[in-house]
Design a protein around this motif. Sequence first.
Motif, PDB file in Angstrom:
ATOM      1  N   ASN A 140       0.675  -1.295  -0.128  1.00 52.43           N
ATOM      2  CA  ASN A 140       0.198   0.142   0.260  1.00 52.43           C
ATOM      3  C   ASN A 140       0.961   1.624  -0.141  1.00 52.43           C
ATOM      4  O   ASN A 140       1.980   1.653   0.861  1.00 52.43           O
ATOM      5  CB  ASN A 140      -1.325  -0.452   0.936  1.00 52.43           C
ATOM      6  N   ALA A 142       1.279   4.124   0.940  1.00 55.39           N
ATOM      7  CA  ALA A 142       0.874   5.705   2.371  1.00 55.39           C
ATOM      8  C   ALA A 142       1.088   6.541   2.072  1.00 55.39           C
ATOM      9  O   ALA A 142       1.633   7.716   0.952  1.00 55.39           O
ATOM     10  CB  ALA A 142       1.165   5.239   3.713  1.00 55.39           C
ATOM     11  N   GLY A 146       0.328   9.873   6.293  1.00 54.82           N
ATOM     12  CA  GLY A 146      -0.138   8.646   7.530  1.00 54.82           C
ATOM     13  C   GLY A 146       1.082   8.381   9.213  1.00 54.82           C
ATOM     14  O   GLY A 146       0.414   7.351   9.635  1.00 54.82           O
ATOM     15  N   LYS A 160      -4.157   8.253   5.238  1.00 53.74           N
ATOM     16  CA  LYS A 160      -3.251   7.699   4.558  1.00 53.74           C
ATOM     17  C   LYS A 160      -2.591   7.112   6.570  1.00 53.74           C
ATOM     18  O   LYS A 160      -2.084   5.960   5.769  1.00 53.74           O
ATOM     19  CB  LYS A 160      -2.389   8.670   4.803  1.00 53.74           C
ATOM     20  N   VAL A 163      -5.073   4.112   6.084  1.00 53.36           N
ATOM     21  CA  VAL A 163      -3.891   3.415   5.116  1.00 53.36           C
ATOM     22  C   VAL A 163      -3.010   2.462   5.906  1.00 53.36           C
ATOM     23  O   VAL A 163      -2.558   0.979   5.897  1.00 53.36           O
ATOM     24  CB  VAL A 163      -2.705   3.706   3.997  1.00 53.36           C
ATOM     25  N   VAL A 164      -1.888   3.432   7.391  1.00 59.22           N
ATOM     26  CA  VAL A 164      -1.416   2.048   7.914  1.00 59.22           C
ATOM     27  C   VAL A 164      -2.372   0.999   8.638  1.00 59.22           C
ATOM     28  O   VAL A 164      -1.482  -0.013   8.532  1.00 59.22           O
ATOM     29  CB  VAL A 164      -0.780   3.376   8.463  1.00 59.22           C
ATOM     30  N   ALA A 183       3.364  -1.184   3.364  1.00 63.93           N
ATOM     31  CA  ALA A 183       3.239  -0.183   3.306  1.00 63.93           C
ATOM     32  C   ALA A 183       4.685   0.520   2.900  1.00 63.93           C
ATOM     33  O   ALA A 183       5.493   0.510   3.695  1.00 63.93           O
ATOM     34  CB  ALA A 183       2.072   0.987   3.776  1.00 63.93           C
TER      35      ALA A 183
END
Length: 252
Positions: A140, A142, A146, A160, A163-164, A183
Amino acid sequence: MGKLNNKTALVTGAASGMGKAIAQLFAKEGANVIVADLHQNEIDEVVNTITIDGGKALGVLCDVSNEKDIKKMFNAAVAHFKTVDVLINNAGIMDDFMPIDQVSNDLWNRIMAVNVNGPMYACRFAVPIMLKQESGVIVNIASVGGLYGARAGVAYTASKHAVVGLTKNIGFMYAQKGIRCNAIAPGGVNTNIGKNMNPNPFGMERGMAGVATMPRMGEADEIAKTALFLASADSSFVNGTVLTADGGWTAY
Ligand code: NAD
């Protein structure tokens, strides 16, 4: 022998910036690449650069915020290349450095739809395929946004960070099933992400407060090489974590 020979890699947001560099590098390393993005012409250009170079690529129109598009993208990938071994959730958009007192529902929802729902939908389609074959890698994209509080506006920062969280949860959940999920947290990278930005003056001023400590901007191919490490067996023991690629910015 390429680091991704016989692998199929799906890259979202692959028509520009980091996604384009990732798609091109992965193809050079032997992967079949699905080039997914919003604009057909730009997709075709990337697919052409890969095929002219002797690589294999399939272009797919996909808005990652639309679950139906994500489903179509996976169906096209499996129909064309049989499976998906590597998923790069790269598509993402900025939020004009909008602070909380000025963020509209529209902006918040758009940022969350693209930056969070997109990767979540894609992971939800990818994991069953990877479980079946008992192997797979998710990366991902990020951001240092993030990990820290004011590299962007409130929506991008929150997205973000999400996303983490997505990365760590998936990384741990399937760690014994042959699936890794990591990530990358890039610092400032020269791409097209800021092209149509209309920055909020207050948010921008606050966000720029730490820029003096940034040693330099990065280039898309430097993030692509980081993604290659995480997507390949070179990182076999790296899972559920965030690799910062910012030239030392956040070390200050
Ligand atoms: P970019 O704008 O050059 O490329 C992003 C690509 O994603 C574009 O081709 C765009 O069309 C595509 N995209 C946008 N929305 C989409 C959607 N809904 N569905 C499918 N594709 C979509 O930007 P970039 O800098 O290469 O961004 C890649 C990722 O890197 C993003 O997730 C971004 O948040 C992240 N990032 C960028 C920086 C930076 O400084 N450039 C820093 C940290 C993280």
